[in-house]
Structure formats: C-alpha cells, structure tokens
Design a protein around this motif. Sequence first.
Motif, PDB file in Angstrom:
ATOM      1  N   ALA A  14      -1.899  -8.119  -5.470  1.00 48.55           N
ATOM      2  CA  ALA A  14      -1.694  -8.466  -4.053  1.00 48.55           C
ATOM      3  C   ALA A  14      -2.519  -8.473  -3.760  1.00 48.55           C
ATOM      4  CB  ALA A  14      -0.556  -7.325  -3.540  1.00 48.55           C
ATOM      5  N   PHE A  15      -3.833  -7.899  -4.007  1.00 50.06           N
ATOM      6  CA  PHE A  15      -4.920  -7.938  -2.838  1.00 50.06           C
ATOM      7  C   PHE A  15      -6.118  -9.522  -2.893  1.00 50.06           C
ATOM      8  CE2 PHE A  15     -10.127  -7.906  -3.904  1.00 50.06           C
ATOM      9  CZ  PHE A  15     -10.711  -7.574  -2.317  1.00 50.06           C
ATOM     10  N   THR A  16      -5.677  -9.570  -4.256  1.00 49.52           N
ATOM     11  CA  THR A  16      -6.215 -11.341  -4.845  1.00 49.52           C
ATOM     12  C   THR A  16      -5.304 -12.365  -4.004  1.00 49.52           C
ATOM     13  OG1 THR A  16      -5.717 -10.909  -6.870  1.00 49.52           O
ATOM     14  CG2 THR A  16      -7.159 -10.283  -6.549  1.00 49.52           C
ATOM     15  N   ALA A  17      -4.030 -12.310  -4.255  1.00 47.11           N
ATOM     16  CA  ALA A  17      -3.556 -12.914  -3.229  1.00 47.11           C
ATOM     17  C   ALA A  17      -3.610 -13.488  -1.648  1.00 47.11           C
ATOM     18  CB  ALA A  17      -1.752 -12.827  -2.910  1.00 47.11           C
ATOM     19  N   GLN A  35       7.165  -9.777   2.267  1.00 44.91           N
ATOM     20  CA  GLN A  35       5.877  -9.837   2.834  1.00 44.91           C
ATOM     21  C   GLN A  35       5.436  -8.158   3.099  1.00 44.91           C
ATOM     22  OE1 GLN A  35       5.952 -11.694   6.684  1.00 44.91           O
ATOM     23  NE2 GLN A  35       4.019 -10.568   7.437  1.00 44.91           N
ATOM     24  N   SER A  36       6.688  -7.627   3.111  1.00 44.69           N
ATOM     25  CA  SER A  36       6.710  -5.563   3.351  1.00 44.69           C
ATOM     26  C   SER A  36       6.039  -5.186   1.515  1.00 44.69           C
ATOM     27  CB  SER A  36       7.917  -5.479   3.141  1.00 44.69           C
ATOM     28  OG  SER A  36       9.042  -4.921   2.682  1.00 44.69           O
ATOM     29  N   ALA A  37       6.408  -5.648   0.700  1.00 44.95           N
ATOM     30  CA  ALA A  37       5.696  -5.664  -0.345  1.00 44.95           C
ATOM     31  C   ALA A  37       4.374  -5.809  -1.077  1.00 44.95           C
ATOM     32  CB  ALA A  37       6.531  -5.755  -2.008  1.00 44.95           C
ATOM     33  N   ILE A  38       3.854  -6.440   0.017  1.00 43.78           N
ATOM     34  CA  ILE A  38       2.589  -6.748  -0.415  1.00 43.78           C
ATOM     35  C   ILE A  38       2.124  -6.441   0.742  1.00 43.78           C
ATOM     36  CG2 ILE A  38       0.870  -8.831   0.427  1.00 43.78           C
ATOM     37  CD1 ILE A  38       2.101  -9.328  -2.143  1.00 43.78           C
ATOM     38  N   SER A  39       2.148  -5.946   1.504  1.00 48.67           N
ATOM     39  CA  SER A  39       1.174  -4.746   2.623  1.00 48.67           C
ATOM     40  C   SER A  39       0.931  -3.253   2.422  1.00 48.67           C
ATOM     41  CB  SER A  39       3.065  -4.711   4.059  1.00 48.67           C
ATOM     42  OG  SER A  39       2.396  -6.086   4.511  1.00 48.67           O
ATOM     43  N   ARG A  40       2.169  -2.846   1.769  1.00 50.41           N
ATOM     44  CA  ARG A  40       2.651  -1.968   0.968  1.00 50.41           C
ATOM     45  C   ARG A  40       1.325  -1.775  -0.261  1.00 50.41           C
ATOM     46  NH1 ARG A  40       7.819  -2.651   1.701  1.00 50.41           N
ATOM     47  NH2 ARG A  40       8.445  -2.595  -0.800  1.00 50.41           N
ATOM     48  N   SER A  41       1.458  -2.916  -1.341  1.00 51.09           N
ATOM     49  CA  SER A  41       0.802  -2.536  -1.818  1.00 51.09           C
ATOM     50  C   SER A  41      -0.603  -2.607  -1.580  1.00 51.09           C
ATOM     51  CB  SER A  41       0.683  -3.817  -2.786  1.00 51.09           C
ATOM     52  OG  SER A  41       1.567  -4.036  -3.497  1.00 51.09           O
ATOM     53  N   LEU A  42      -0.923  -3.324  -0.656  1.00 51.27           N
ATOM     54  CA  LEU A  42      -2.412  -3.881   0.064  1.00 51.27           C
ATOM     55  C   LEU A  42      -2.999  -1.961   0.734  1.00 51.27           C
ATOM     56  CD1 LEU A  42      -4.687  -5.866   0.028  1.00 51.27           C
ATOM     57  CD2 LEU A  42      -3.631  -6.811   2.592  1.00 51.27           C
ATOM     58  N   GLY A  43      -1.141  -2.138   1.627  1.00 50.13           N
ATOM     59  CA  GLY A  43      -2.423  -0.642   2.471  1.00 50.13           C
ATOM     60  C   GLY A  43      -2.756   0.566   1.078  1.00 50.13           C
ATOM     61  N   GLU A  46      -6.278  -0.189  -0.166  1.00 49.35           N
ATOM     62  CA  GLU A  46      -7.223   0.458   0.312  1.00 49.35           C
ATOM     63  C   GLU A  46      -7.145   2.351   0.432  1.00 49.35           C
ATOM     64  OE1 GLU A  46      -7.567  -3.300   3.834  1.00 49.35           O
ATOM     65  OE2 GLU A  46      -6.042  -1.494   4.059  1.00 49.35           O
ATOM     66  N   GLU A  47      -5.900   2.503   0.603  1.00 46.32           N
ATOM     67  CA  GLU A  47      -5.946   4.375   0.433  1.00 46.32           C
ATOM     68  C   GLU A  47      -6.798   4.578  -0.441  1.00 46.32           C
ATOM     69  OE1 GLU A  47      -2.896   8.250   1.094  1.00 46.32           O
ATOM     70  OE2 GLU A  47      -1.690   5.845   1.403  1.00 46.32           O
ATOM     71  N   ARG A  48      -6.793   4.524  -1.752  1.00 44.46           N
ATOM     72  CA  ARG A  48      -7.182   4.725  -2.650  1.00 44.46           C
ATOM     73  C   ARG A  48      -8.402   4.714  -2.709  1.00 44.46           C
ATOM     74  NH1 ARG A  48      -4.162   4.685  -7.480  1.00 44.46           N
ATOM     75  NH2 ARG A  48      -2.622   3.690  -6.865  1.00 44.46           N
ATOM     76  N   ALA A  52     -11.304   0.134   4.338  1.00 45.23           N
ATOM     77  CA  ALA A  52     -10.927  -1.816   4.580  1.00 45.23           C
ATOM     78  C   ALA A  52     -11.739  -3.061   3.578  1.00 45.23           C
ATOM     79  CB  ALA A  52     -11.343  -1.522   6.002  1.00 45.23           C
ATOM     80  N   LEU A  53     -10.458  -3.326   3.102  1.00 46.22           N
ATOM     81  CA  LEU A  53     -10.930  -4.768   1.879  1.00 46.22           C
ATOM     82  C   LEU A  53     -10.541  -5.916   2.214  1.00 46.22           C
ATOM     83  CD1 LEU A  53      -8.837  -3.796  -1.099  1.00 46.22           C
ATOM     84  CD2 LEU A  53     -11.253  -3.061  -0.896  1.00 46.22           C
ATOM     85  N   PHE A  54      -9.939  -5.708   3.855  1.00 45.60           N
ATOM     86  CA  PHE A  54      -9.961  -7.138   4.886  1.00 45.60           C
ATOM     87  C   PHE A  54      -9.934  -6.399   6.293  1.00 45.60           C
ATOM     88  CE2 PHE A  54      -7.265  -7.872   1.222  1.00 45.60           C
ATOM     89  CZ  PHE A  54      -7.422  -9.274   1.145  1.00 45.60           C
ATOM     90  N   ASN A  55     -10.481  -7.424   7.407  1.00 45.81           N
ATOM     91  CA  ASN A  55     -10.634  -7.157   8.897  1.00 45.81           C
ATOM     92  C   ASN A  55      -8.999  -7.955   9.439  1.00 45.81           C
ATOM     93  OD1 ASN A  55     -13.030  -5.106   9.294  1.00 45.81           O
ATOM     94  ND2 ASN A  55     -14.187  -7.644   8.388  1.00 45.81           N
ATOM     95  N   ARG A  56      -8.756  -7.885  10.847  1.00 40.12           N
ATOM     96  CA  ARG A  56      -7.527  -8.015  10.670  1.00 40.12           C
ATOM     97  C   ARG A  56      -7.849  -9.157  12.202  1.00 40.12           C
ATOM     98  NH1 ARG A  56      -7.141  -4.481   6.618  1.00 40.12           N
ATOM     99  NH2 ARG A  56      -4.326  -4.896   6.019  1.00 40.12           N
TER     100      ARG A  56
END
Length: 297
Positions: A14-17, A35-43, A46-48, A52-56
């Motif tokens: 999810a992160f690399t995509a 999209q929600s699955a990607i958001s959950r994996s990314l979240g 970052e929590e792990r 923050a790996l991205f700036n929105r």
Amino acid sequence: MRKAYIPTVSELQAFTACARHGTTTRAAQELNLTQSAISRSLGSLEERLGVALFNRVRKRLVLSPAGQAFLERAEGVLASLDSAAMGVMAFGGADAILRIAVLPSFARSWLIARLARFERIAPQISLDVTARLHPVDFQSDPFDLAIMRTQHEGPGTRVVELLRETLVAVCAPGRLEGGARLDDAALLSHPLLQQSTRPTLWLDWFRDSGSDPRHILRGARFDHFDMIMDAAGAGMGIGLVPEIIATPALEQGRLVLASSRRFETGETYSLILPERTMGSAPVAAFQDWLIAELGAR
C-alpha cells in the motif's frame, strides 16, 4: 511482549503504491483493493513506525522526508520477496533441488553443454547452478556440492577428485604462420594473456627457461579463463588455459594449440561435498553421472 515494528507485506504494498501514484484511489486500482483497505494499511504502517510517511497536499499524497528515506528500503524488500517467490516457482514442483556451485569457466565451457543429459536421466531433480570463482563456505552458503579446484576444499567436506588440471597454450588460427606451433622462445614474441586471479601461471610454464619475467607478464589481464579464450580467439595474444575448458573451442577450430607442450599445475578439479549432503540421493546421482561424463570425454 515487545511490540512488533516489522511492517506487513500488505502495508508495504500500500505504501509503495501510494508513493507511485500519489492517491489512495489509484493505489487501490493497481492492487485491486478498496480505497478504504489502502487507507487502513497506510494508517497502520504509520502508526507502527510512529512517523508520517506522507504529507497530504490538496488531496494528493506527497512523501515526507521519512517516507522518502523509507521508500527505497520498502521497494527492496518487496523486490526480494518477489525474486525469492519466482525462484521457488521456477523449480516447478520437482521432487528435489540440487544447488551446485561451479567454477565459471568450467561451467560455461564444459558442464552446461552436458546438463541436459543429466536432466534426461534424473527428471525429478531440479538444478540450481551458480558460478563461483572463490571457495564455498558450506556453513553459510546453501549449496549441496561444488565443482572447484582441490585447494578450495574446506573443513567438514569430502573431496572426490575428478581430473588433474593440465594447461595448454591456445591462440587464434591466424596467429601461427603456416600453422607451425611455437617453442618457448617464440612464445615470448607474442602477447601472453594473463589470468588475474592466478597470476603466476605463465611464470610456472616458463619456470626453468630463464626467461625475462618482464616479457612473460606483458599481456592483457582477465579474471576468467573463458574471457582469456575469447581474447585469444579475437587475436589479442596467446592464452594459457585448462585443456578441458579449451577442448570445445579447439575441436570447433575457433582456437588452435600454440605450443605442443602441456603443463600440469599439480591441482585437481574436484567434487566437494559438505557433510550434510553426503547421504543425499540427488547428490549421489549427480556424482555418478559427472564421473561417467568425464570418463567418456
């Protein structure tokens, strides 16, 4: 219990995509997820990691400095996993896998041309062949056997001697005027191609001749015998190579013997077996086949 900081594969994907596409929507399309699955994996990633790996920025995901630092490592992990999986799949369900380390020139000039015959008599064994110029450490390297010179043997190994190493001087057919072979004095009027990992071979050839070493060592240097043969065939000079490696090129006429002499180095091509594979049926089958092939050459 210590908290696990190792990301999951889905989190890395999810992160690399997201890094490639800049949006969770396009990342989801690539990975065939929601999209929600990607958001959950990314979240969860970052929590792990606690960063923050991205700036929105205006509905786009832009890598943060931490994300930029992490991206190359994450892509490397996924690439390694993919390579490992493809490597296992390539064995195609074979009953056994035989991992062989072999000297590069011996593999290219002699062994590979004959391996199809082994596959015909042992189709249940899948081969994984790796060229190795230096000794194998069977404690850390995953090889089942090695074909090396005897000096490459190590502790806890059994050595099966295959054949003595005999060197011959070879060159392109056009280098010999009238096809006449050269004596040692005449050899010195030609560039003598050097084996950089075994730099004393020509000196050993001329050991008792009293020749000036400045003439003996003046040819171009190469680190594999097959490179020396290619250079000799291209007219760069005269190469000193093991006869078993040179034989195919001599039989095909790509090279000719530059001298009638042969030189035994005192070394032996050998099958080197670690203790852990000495009772292996695939290893025994390969050993019997190899010895028979060498006897029939």
